[in-house]
Design an enzyme around this catalytic site. Structure first.
Site, PDB file in Angstrom:
ATOM      1  N   LEU A  37       0.872  -1.172   0.000  1.00 53.12           N
ATOM      2  CA  LEU A  37       0.000   0.000   0.000  1.00 53.12           C
ATOM      3  C   LEU A  37       0.908   1.221   0.000  1.00 53.12           C
ATOM      4  O   LEU A  37       1.840   1.296   0.796  1.00 53.12           O
ATOM      5  CB  LEU A  37      -0.895   0.026   1.242  1.00 53.12           C
ATOM      6  CG  LEU A  37      -2.177  -0.812   1.238  1.00 53.12           C
ATOM      7  CD1 LEU A  37      -2.838  -0.760   2.611  1.00 53.12           C
ATOM      8  CD2 LEU A  37      -3.147  -0.331   0.170  1.00 53.12           C
ATOM      9  N   ASP A  38       0.648   2.175  -0.885  1.00 53.88           N
ATOM     10  CA  ASP A  38       1.451   3.391  -0.932  1.00 53.88           C
ATOM     11  C   ASP A  38       1.334   4.161   0.387  1.00 53.88           C
ATOM     12  O   ASP A  38       0.348   4.002   1.116  1.00 53.88           O
ATOM     13  CB  ASP A  38       0.987   4.285  -2.086  1.00 53.88           C
ATOM     14  CG  ASP A  38       1.258   3.661  -3.444  1.00 53.88           C
ATOM     15  OD1 ASP A  38       2.228   2.883  -3.557  1.00 53.88           O
ATOM     16  OD2 ASP A  38       0.495   3.945  -4.392  1.00 53.88           O
TER      17      ASP A  38
END
Length: 287
Positions: A37-38
């Site tokens: 996940l960024d």
């Protein structure tokens, strides 16, 4: 201690940083997440501990469900709110037109990954080249958008919120960018929250803060087999299990199913196998 941990990742931290903090807290030998996940994103992050890391490939291929917000009227180099604005548009956001456009992004589509992504170009990560200002040309890949729902549309703020279930390999940032392009007013991903990985919900996860402050963090570690919720199981006796643990295939009677299965020796989970034509082959073993 081998197992899986469900973390609700906060904004502003990388997935790798979450893994390192979890690993340190549990004093684990190995740990790894099953899909990044960024930093801008929040939501479900599955972290596998020790021997459970052997099963990462099965989670990576699972579909993911996201809730995300798109800001229209501009494009950024990263396709999200953390990037530099590279183009602005004067057009208005028409909610009826947006609903029509979404039909083109459901089902099997071709999607080009963002230039700032982990995709490799001649052995180098795309984001490494993009950060140096080099031109990044990535080939479109085939993905499946199982569902795409418009939750809200705000023409005044030029924003819309969506709910989508996407196959492995799909980028929400690219989806936001492509929707904006199709509307002719540009767009980038403003916010993102991962709600589900397959049938595993973020509502089952613990916040990173709560986990790190726990005096008994091991209580949050789950048996990895409990997360394979749509995979049927096969129970073997000691002799049959011994063959599988040696890496050998065995014949299984009275099973019409073909595909991945959870393998148990009586009630003990020993790994994931594949059943085809009445033959069970080991794929990944826990022991």
């Amino acid at each position: 201690m081998d197992g899986a941990l469900l973390i609700d990742k906060p904004k502003g931290i990388t997935s790798t940083e979450v893994v390192e903090r979890v690993k340190e807290k549990l004093k684990a030998r190995k740990a790894g997440h099953t899909g990044t996940l960024d930093p801008i994103a929040t939501g479900l992050l599955i972290i596998l501990i020790n021997k459970a890391t052997r099963f990462s490939q099965f989670f990576i291929g699972m579909p993911k469900t996201y809730r995300f917000t798109v800001k229209f009227g501009a494009e950024t180099d990263t396709y999200d709110a953390q990037g530099k604005v590279v183009e602005t548009y004067e057009g208005e956001l028409n909610c009826d037109k947006l609903k029509e456009v979404l039909n083109e992004f459901r089902g099997e589509i071709l999607q080009t990954p963002p230039p700032f992504s982990a995709k490799k170009i001649k052995g180098r990560r795309a984001y490494e080249l993009a950060r140096k200002g080099k031109k990044v040309e990535l080939k479109p890949v085939k993905i499946t958008v199982y569902s795409l729902e418009l939750l809200s549309c705000n023409p005044r703020e030029k924003e819309a919120e969506f709910l989508a279930e996407i196959s492995s390999g799909g980028y929400v940032r690219s989806l936001a960018y492509d929707i904006g392009k199709k509307l002719g007013i540009g767009g980038y991903m403003k916010e993102l929250r991962r709600l589900k990985i397959d049938e595993i919900s973020v509502e089952e996860a613990v916040s990173l803060e709560e986990f790190l402050s726990s005096e008994n963090p091991e209580e949050y570690v789950l048996p990895v087999d409990t997360l394979f919720r749509v995979i049927p199981e096969v129970r073997l006796n000691t002799f049959e299990a011994g063959k599988i643990l040696q890496g050998k295939r065995i014949l299984i009677k009275n099973y019409d199913y073909e595909g991945l299965v959870k393998i148990y020796e009586d009630s003990k989970f020993i790994g994931i196998g594949e059943l085809k034509g009445g033959v069970l082959s080991p794929k990944r073993l826990l022991v």
